[in-house]
Design a protein around this motif. Structure first.
Motif, PDB file in Angstrom:
ATOM      1  N   UNK A  16       0.852  -1.182   0.000  1.00 36.74           N
ATOM      2  CA  UNK A  16       0.000   0.000   0.000  1.00 36.74           C
ATOM      3  C   UNK A  16       0.887   1.231   0.000  1.00 36.74           C
ATOM      4  N   UNK A  17       0.643   2.119  -0.957  1.00 37.00           N
ATOM      5  CA  UNK A  17       1.385   3.369  -1.029  1.00 37.00           C
ATOM      6  C   UNK A  17       0.596   4.431  -0.277  1.00 37.00           C
ATOM      7  N   UNK A  18       1.245   5.113   0.653  1.00 41.87           N
ATOM      8  CA  UNK A  18       0.601   6.120   1.500  1.00 41.87           C
ATOM      9  C   UNK A  18       1.226   7.487   1.239  1.00 41.87           C
ATOM     10  N   UNK A  19       0.366   8.487   1.047  1.00 45.94           N
ATOM     11  CA  UNK A  19       0.816   9.878   0.934  1.00 45.94           C
ATOM     12  C   UNK A  19       0.565  10.504   2.309  1.00 45.94           C
ATOM     13  N   UNK A  20       1.616  10.547   3.110  1.00 44.29           N
ATOM     14  CA  UNK A  20       1.485  10.964   4.508  1.00 44.29           C
ATOM     15  C   UNK A  20       1.019  12.407   4.671  1.00 44.29           C
ATOM     16  N   UNK A  21       1.443  13.299   3.792  1.00 43.38           N
ATOM     17  CA  UNK A  21       1.023  14.693   3.901  1.00 43.38           C
ATOM     18  C   UNK A  21      -0.491  14.821   3.773  1.00 43.38           C
ATOM     19  N   UNK A  22      -1.084  14.052   2.872  1.00 45.40           N
ATOM     20  CA  UNK A  22      -2.533  14.098   2.691  1.00 45.40           C
ATOM     21  C   UNK A  22      -3.261  13.484   3.878  1.00 45.40           C
ATOM     22  N   UNK A  23      -2.670  12.457   4.461  1.00 47.49           N
ATOM     23  CA  UNK A  23      -3.245  11.853   5.664  1.00 47.49           C
ATOM     24  C   UNK A  23      -3.217  12.864   6.814  1.00 47.49           C
ATOM     25  N   UNK A  24      -2.087  13.501   7.013  1.00 49.23           N
ATOM     26  CA  UNK A  24      -1.982  14.512   8.074  1.00 49.23           C
ATOM     27  C   UNK A  24      -2.992  15.637   7.872  1.00 49.23           C
ATOM     28  N   UNK A  25      -3.135  16.073   6.639  1.00 50.71           N
ATOM     29  CA  UNK A  25      -4.074  17.161   6.361  1.00 50.71           C
ATOM     30  C   UNK A  25      -5.515  16.747   6.678  1.00 50.71           C
ATOM     31  N   UNK A  26      -5.903  15.532   6.312  1.00 47.56           N
ATOM     32  CA  UNK A  26      -7.258  15.068   6.599  1.00 47.56           C
ATOM     33  C   UNK A  26      -7.504  14.996   8.106  1.00 47.56           C
ATOM     34  N   UNK A  27      -6.529  14.517   8.848  1.00 46.50           N
ATOM     35  CA  UNK A  27      -6.701  14.306  10.290  1.00 46.50           C
ATOM     36  C   UNK A  27      -6.652  15.593  11.105  1.00 46.50           C
ATOM     37  N   UNK A  28      -6.148  16.653  10.523  1.00 43.55           N
ATOM     38  CA  UNK A  28      -5.962  17.910  11.247  1.00 43.55           C
ATOM     39  C   UNK A  28      -7.236  18.393  11.935  1.00 43.55           C
ATOM     40  N   UNK A  29      -8.396  18.156  11.348  1.00 43.58           N
ATOM     41  CA  UNK A  29      -9.650  18.674  11.915  1.00 43.58           C
ATOM     42  C   UNK A  29     -10.365  17.680  12.824  1.00 43.58           C
ATOM     43  N   UNK A  30      -9.709  16.574  13.159  1.00 41.47           N
ATOM     44  CA  UNK A  30     -10.327  15.567  14.022  1.00 41.47           C
ATOM     45  C   UNK A  30      -9.580  15.450  15.345  1.00 41.47           C
ATOM     46  N   UNK A  31     -10.308  15.063  16.361  1.00 41.43           N
ATOM     47  CA  UNK A  31      -9.770  14.910  17.708  1.00 41.43           C
ATOM     48  C   UNK A  31      -9.332  13.459  17.921  1.00 41.43           C
ATOM     49  N   UNK A  32      -8.049  13.217  18.225  1.00 38.70           N
ATOM     50  CA  UNK A  32      -7.589  11.845  18.435  1.00 38.70           C
ATOM     51  C   UNK A  32      -8.168  11.192  19.690  1.00 38.70           C
ATOM     52  N   UNK A  33      -8.815  11.973  20.546  1.00 40.22           N
ATOM     53  CA  UNK A  33      -9.459  11.400  21.723  1.00 40.22           C
ATOM     54  C   UNK A  33     -10.921  11.049  21.465  1.00 40.22           C
ATOM     55  N   UNK A  34     -11.372  11.207  20.220  1.00 37.05           N
ATOM     56  CA  UNK A  34     -12.700  10.735  19.818  1.00 37.05           C
ATOM     57  C   UNK A  34     -12.552   9.313  19.288  1.00 37.05           C
ATOM     58  N   UNK A  35     -13.525   8.451  19.543  1.00 37.31           N
ATOM     59  CA  UNK A  35     -13.428   7.061  19.076  1.00 37.31           C
ATOM     60  C   UNK A  35     -13.839   6.937  17.604  1.00 37.31           C
TER      61      UNK A  35
END
Length: 171
Positions: A16-35
Protein backbone atom coordinates in the motif's frame (compact mmCIF):
# COMPACT_ATOMS: atom_id res chain seq x y z
CA UNK A 1 1.96 0.48 25.82
CA UNK A 2 2.69 3.24 23.29
CA UNK A 3 -0.96 4.18 22.85
CA UNK A 4 -0.64 7.40 24.83
CA UNK A 5 2.43 8.58 22.93
CA UNK A 6 0.72 9.11 19.57
CA UNK A 7 -2.50 10.67 18.30
CA UNK A 8 -3.19 8.35 15.34
CA UNK A 9 -2.28 4.79 14.34
CA UNK A 10 -2.05 3.67 10.71
CA UNK A 11 -2.47 0.07 9.60
CA UNK A 12 -1.55 -0.68 5.99
CA UNK A 13 -0.26 -3.58 3.95
CA UNK A 14 3.30 -3.65 2.61
CA UNK A 15 1.91 -3.16 -0.91
CA UNK A 16 0.00 0.00 0.00
CA UNK A 17 1.38 3.37 -1.03
CA UNK A 18 0.60 6.12 1.50
CA UNK A 19 0.82 9.88 0.93
CA UNK A 20 1.49 10.96 4.51
CA UNK A 21 1.02 14.69 3.90
CA UNK A 22 -2.53 14.10 2.69
CA UNK A 23 -3.24 11.85 5.66
CA UNK A 24 -1.98 14.51 8.07
CA UNK A 25 -4.07 17.16 6.36
CA UNK A 26 -7.26 15.07 6.60
CA UNK A 27 -6.70 14.31 10.29
CA UNK A 28 -5.96 17.91 11.25
CA UNK A 29 -9.65 18.67 11.92
CA UNK A 30 -10.33 15.57 14.02
CA UNK A 31 -9.77 14.91 17.71
CA UNK A 32 -7.59 11.84 18.43
CA UNK A 33 -9.46 11.40 21.72
CA UNK A 34 -12.70 10.74 19.82
CA UNK A 35 -13.43 7.06 19.08
CA UNK A 36 -13.17 7.20 15.26
CA UNK A 37 -11.42 5.48 12.39
CA UNK A 38 -11.07 6.21 8.68
CA UNK A 39 -10.27 4.36 5.48
CA UNK A 40 -11.95 2.93 2.40
CA UNK A 41 -15.34 1.85 3.68
CA UNK A 42 -16.91 -1.50 2.88
CA UNK A 43 -20.64 -1.83 3.54
CA UNK A 44 -21.42 -5.41 4.60
CA UNK A 45 -21.23 -7.25 7.92
CA UNK A 46 -21.68 -4.38 10.41
CA UNK A 47 -24.32 -1.62 10.49
CA UNK A 48 -21.63 1.02 9.86
CA UNK A 49 -19.51 -1.08 7.51
CA UNK A 50 -15.77 -1.52 8.06
CA UNK A 51 -12.53 -0.30 6.51
CA UNK A 52 -10.53 -2.12 3.87
CA UNK A 53 -7.29 -3.43 5.30
CA UNK A 54 -5.59 -3.25 1.92
CA UNK A 55 -6.30 0.44 1.43
CA UNK A 56 -5.09 1.04 4.98
CA UNK A 57 -7.00 2.54 7.85
CA UNK A 58 -6.24 5.01 10.59
CA UNK A 59 -7.39 4.72 14.20
CA UNK A 60 -7.57 7.54 16.69
CA UNK A 61 -5.81 7.10 20.01
CA UNK A 62 -9.20 6.47 21.66
CA UNK A 63 -10.22 3.97 18.96
CA UNK A 64 -7.03 1.99 19.54
CA UNK A 65 -7.51 2.12 23.32
CA UNK A 66 -11.04 0.76 23.02
CA UNK A 67 -9.95 -1.93 20.55
CA UNK A 68 -7.20 -3.19 22.84
CA UNK A 69 -8.57 -2.58 26.35
CA UNK A 70 -12.27 -3.26 25.83
CA UNK A 71 -12.29 -5.39 22.70
CA UNK A 72 -9.31 -7.70 22.94
CA UNK A 73 -8.22 -7.66 26.58
CA UNK A 74 -11.79 -7.12 27.82
CA UNK A 75 -12.91 -9.99 25.60
CA UNK A 76 -15.85 -8.07 24.10
CA UNK A 77 -14.66 -9.11 20.64
CA UNK A 78 -14.23 -12.46 19.00
CA UNK A 79 -14.09 -15.13 18.05
CA UNK A 80 -11.99 -13.80 15.19
CA UNK A 81 -12.33 -15.24 11.70
CA UNK A 82 -8.81 -14.51 10.47
CA UNK A 83 -10.07 -11.84 8.05
CA UNK A 84 -8.19 -8.99 9.70
CA UNK A 85 -10.06 -5.94 8.39
CA UNK A 86 -13.47 -7.51 8.99
CA UNK A 87 -12.52 -8.73 12.48
CA UNK A 88 -11.15 -5.30 13.44
CA UNK A 89 -14.21 -3.57 11.95
CA UNK A 90 -16.61 -5.78 13.88
CA UNK A 91 -14.65 -5.29 17.08
CA UNK A 92 -14.46 -1.52 16.66
CA UNK A 93 -18.22 -1.39 16.10
CA UNK A 94 -18.78 -3.52 19.23
CA UNK A 95 -16.70 -1.19 21.40
CA UNK A 96 -18.34 1.99 20.07
CA UNK A 97 -15.81 3.26 17.56
CA UNK A 98 -17.38 5.18 14.67
CA UNK A 99 -16.41 4.35 11.08
CA UNK A 100 -16.10 7.82 9.53
CA UNK A 101 -16.19 8.71 5.87
CA UNK A 102 -12.89 9.83 4.45
CA UNK A 103 -14.33 11.41 1.32
CA UNK A 104 -12.99 14.84 0.40
CA UNK A 105 -15.12 18.00 0.04
CA UNK A 106 -16.09 16.92 -3.49
CA UNK A 107 -17.24 13.45 -2.40
CA UNK A 108 -14.19 11.71 -3.85
CA UNK A 109 -12.39 8.81 -2.18
CA UNK A 110 -9.04 9.34 -0.46
CA UNK A 111 -8.29 5.67 0.33
CA UNK A 112 -8.25 3.17 -2.56
CA UNK A 113 -8.35 -0.62 -2.19
CA UNK A 114 -7.15 -1.18 -5.76
CA UNK A 115 -4.08 -0.31 -7.83
CA UNK A 116 -4.34 3.07 -9.56
CA UNK A 117 -4.45 1.32 -12.97
CA UNK A 118 -7.83 -0.12 -11.97
CA UNK A 119 -9.19 3.42 -11.69
CA UNK A 120 -7.55 4.95 -14.74
CA UNK A 121 -7.23 1.99 -17.10
CA UNK A 122 -9.81 -0.30 -18.61
CA UNK A 123 -9.02 -3.25 -16.37
CA UNK A 124 -11.95 -5.37 -15.27
CA UNK A 125 -12.87 -4.51 -11.68
CA UNK A 126 -12.97 -7.34 -9.14
CA UNK A 127 -16.47 -8.75 -8.64
CA UNK A 128 -16.59 -7.74 -4.97
CA UNK A 129 -16.44 -4.01 -5.70
CA UNK A 130 -20.17 -3.72 -6.44
CA UNK A 131 -21.23 -5.54 -3.29
CA UNK A 132 -18.64 -4.12 -0.91
CA UNK A 133 -18.09 -0.47 -1.85
CA UNK A 134 -19.93 1.76 0.65
CA UNK A 135 -19.94 4.54 -1.95
CA UNK A 136 -20.25 3.70 -5.66
CA UNK A 137 -16.81 3.03 -7.08
CA UNK A 138 -15.92 5.59 -9.75
CA UNK A 139 -13.23 5.52 -12.42
CA UNK A 140 -11.17 8.10 -14.27
CA UNK A 141 -10.70 11.55 -12.76
CA UNK A 142 -14.01 11.14 -10.91
CA UNK A 143 -12.52 8.35 -8.82
CA UNK A 144 -9.92 9.88 -6.72
CA UNK A 145 -9.42 12.88 -4.54
CA UNK A 146 -6.61 15.27 -5.37
CA UNK A 147 -5.78 14.62 -1.71
CA UNK A 148 -5.61 10.84 -2.15
CA UNK A 149 -4.04 9.06 0.80
CA UNK A 150 -3.53 5.49 -0.41
CA UNK A 151 -3.53 2.98 -3.24
CA UNK A 152 -3.33 -0.77 -2.65
CA UNK A 153 -1.70 -3.54 -4.73
CA UNK A 154 1.25 -1.31 -5.62
CA UNK A 155 4.30 -3.24 -6.81
CA UNK A 156 7.80 -2.13 -5.83
CA UNK A 157 8.61 -0.44 -9.15
CA UNK A 158 5.25 1.36 -9.04
CA UNK A 159 6.10 2.73 -5.60
CA UNK A 160 9.26 4.27 -7.05
CA UNK A 161 7.23 5.68 -9.92
CA UNK A 162 4.64 7.22 -7.57
CA UNK A 163 7.40 8.63 -5.39
CA UNK A 164 8.97 10.31 -8.42
CA UNK A 165 5.67 11.65 -9.80
CA UNK A 166 4.45 13.00 -6.46
CA UNK A 167 7.66 14.36 -4.95
CA UNK A 168 10.17 15.02 -7.73
CA UNK A 169 8.47 15.80 -11.04
CA UNK A 170 7.57 19.46 -11.54
CA UNK A 171 5.94 21.35 -14.38
Amino acid sequence: MHGKEFDWFLKSDDDTYIVMENLREMLRSYDPDSPVYFGYRFKPYTPQGYMSGGAGYILSREALRRLVVNGILGKFCGPFTGVEDLDIGRCLYTVGVEAKDSLDNFGLERFHPLNFFAYFGNLKLPAWTGDYAFHPLKRGFECCSNKTISFHYIRAHEMYMLEFLIYHMRH
